[in-house]
Enzyme design. Structure first.
Site, short mmCIF file in Angstrom:
data_model
loop_
_atom_site.label_atom_id
_atom_site.label_comp_id
_atom_site.label_asym_id
_atom_site.label_seq_id
_atom_site.Cartn_x
_atom_site.Cartn_y
_atom_site.Cartn_z
N GLU A 254 1.14 -3.81 15.70
CA GLU A 254 0.73 -3.66 14.12
C GLU A 254 -0.19 -2.50 14.00
O GLU A 254 -1.42 -2.91 14.37
CB GLU A 254 0.44 -4.97 13.51
CG GLU A 254 0.58 -5.22 12.05
CD GLU A 254 -0.42 -4.54 11.06
OE1 GLU A 254 -0.51 -3.17 10.56
OE2 GLU A 254 -1.34 -5.43 10.88
N CYS A 288 -5.52 -1.08 7.23
CA CYS A 288 -4.26 -0.62 7.67
C CYS A 288 -3.14 -0.43 6.28
O CYS A 288 -2.42 0.56 6.11
CB CYS A 288 -3.51 -1.22 8.71
SG CYS A 288 -3.09 -3.11 8.38
#
Length: 487
Positions: A254, A288
């Protein structure tokens, strides 16, 4: 239980009472980014520590996986109760070590509480299927743990992002070796390890090893580690994926994002300004899922830019532990200089600086750039800083093209009063997460979280995806009478 859950922790790095051991890499100073002052020290892991921990975890994993499901679920329920009781203590560490404001710390704690309950609930969910078969044959597909899962977590939401992988991996019957980011070893490692130990997790089922690249690479290559779950930058994720692939390990990546927040011409500007501020300035943009590009229809772009600039000028930055502020420090000087470079280079190329663009010490002001083009660093690079970058578009097709003009594919948000039109646009975006009439930074432990392209390898964390990631299928058949074969 003592008043402080962390009272017995030896901050020189050896661990909790007699059950924790010193590591071979010396110590890591835990630095408060707002002041630059060391808060404490923890041990630092090197490759031999990873080797020993992975071997011990493999030995402990079988007994943990075979333990009664109610007993295992009880560990996660007790962890939730302990975390609730020690919320203020945990929040103070998260605020000071990550530089996040108190509401951000409380969000992490609330999220981990949710993950604890979700992990307990996994233990009462079906773990297999009965498949069609011939008469006299039972055909079963069941989910079995990988064995030992390595978890490498980042600095920005360390308590949450460590827990997001560690808790479901444990619930699925795995043992875990956790390597938190060396910039946040307490929030990303110590807090969770102490919590689970106090909740009754058996010895050696979880190992917590703060360390740098050497420890991370050792985890990706160790023969006793069957899977690696990594959350962090795309560059490091590529290296982890490469090493894990050479050793035929499953790997969940991720990674970063350059997420688009799209405002169509009929967007509710008041809602969009609130959402856009949250998406780019929450935790100094060090997320993110932060909105790295605000793509705004040309008919409302200037109004939106001016409103965002006014909001930016009203947001104070400072030490979140000692002041009431909206933005805390950027995590390190190196990251601060990266933010400054991207903003300065984009302005030199023609972007209009409407607010911010300055810093005092580690505190970078909320910044707004208008007239950003796809050639500028503010459009192309993941900033990981508190910067709103505004690019105009004239049509839905142009908005889609701009949004997809990136190697990343994590999150997107679309504001529009015409929901059907927004949904049609959403279906054309190359992202793992998309939100209509909401911004890009959304998280929920029951949803599959992950991206595509440079944002990840298609893996997911959360909800039903936890079974996909942290177990593998085993096919088993059972016959009352062995069959006869012609050979």
């Amino acid at each position: 239980m003592s008043v402080s859950l962390l009272a017995d922790y030896e901050w020189t790095g050896c661990g909790l009472a007699e059950s924790w051991k010193p590591l071979s890499g010396g110590t890591i100073d835990v630095v408060e980014p707002a002041t630059g002052q060391p808060m404490s020290r923890v041990s630092c892991a090197l490759a031999p520590d990873v080797r020993a921990s992975a071997a011990a975890a493999r030995q402990a994993q079988g007994a943990w996986a075979r333990a009664p499901y109610g007993e295992r679920a009880g560990v996660f329920r007790r962890a939730a109760a302990l975390l609730e009781a020690h919320r203020a203590e945990y929040a103070e560490w998260i605020v000071r070590e990550t530089g996040g404001i108190p509401p951000k710390a409380m969000f992490e704690i609330d999220s981990v509480l949710h993950l604890c309950h979700e992990a307990a609930a996994m233990l009462t969910q079906p773990s297999g299927l009965v498949l069609p078969s011939q008469p006299g044959v039972s055909s079963i597909a069941r989910r079995v743990p990988h064995g030992v899962v390595g978890v490498i977590s980042p600095f920005n939401f360390p308590f949450l992002l460590s827990s997001r992988a560690v808790l479901p991996a444990l619930a699925a019957g795995n043992a875990v070796v956790l390597k938190p980011d060396p910039r946040t070893p307490v929030s990303g490692g110590v807090l969770l390890a102490v919590l689970l130990q106090a909740a009754g997790l058996p010895p050696s089922v979880l190992h917590m090893l703060p360390g740098g690249a050497e420890a991370g690479e050792a985890l990706a290559t160790d023969p006793d580690v069957a899977m690696v779950s990594f959350t962090g930058s795309t560059a490091v994720g590529c290296r982890v994926g490469e090493l894990a692939g050479r050793h035929l390990k499953k790997v969940a990546l991720e990674l970063g994002g350059k997420n688009a927040l799209i405002l169509l011409a009929d967007a509710d500007l008041d809602a969009a300004v609130m959402g856009g501020a949250w998406a780019s300035w929450l935790h100094q943009g060090q997320i993110c899922m932060s909105a790295g590009r605000h793509l705004v229809h040309e008919s409302i772009a200037e109004d939106y830019a001016q409103r965002m600039a006014a909001k930016a000028r009203a947001l104070p930055a400072g030490d979140p532990h000692r002041q009431q502020v909206a933005l805390g420090p950027v995590i390190t000087e190196a990251q601060l200089q990266r933010v400054k470079r991207i903003v300065d280079e984009s302005v030199a190329m023609g972007a209009r600086l409407l607010a911010g663009g300055t810093h005092e010490g580690p505190f970078y002001a909320a910044t707004v750039l208008a007239d950003v083009t796809p050639q500028m660093p503010a459009f192309r690079e993941e900033i990981f800083g508190p910067v709103v970058s505004i690019t105009r578009f004239g049509s839905d097709a142009e908005a889609v093209a701009l949004a997809n003009d990136t190697e990343y594919g994590l999150s997107a948000g679309i504001y529009a009063r015409d929901v059907g039109r927004a949904m049609e646009l959403a279906q054309q975006l190359h992202v793992g997460l998309v939100h209509v009439n909401d911004q890009t930074v959304n998280d929920d432990g029951t949803m599959p979280m992950g991206g595509r392209g440079a944002s990840g390898n298609g893996s997911r964390h959360g909800g039903p995806a936890n079974w996909d990631e942290f177990t593998q299928w085993q096919w088993m058949t059972v016959r009352a009478t062995p069959p006869a074969y012609p050979l």
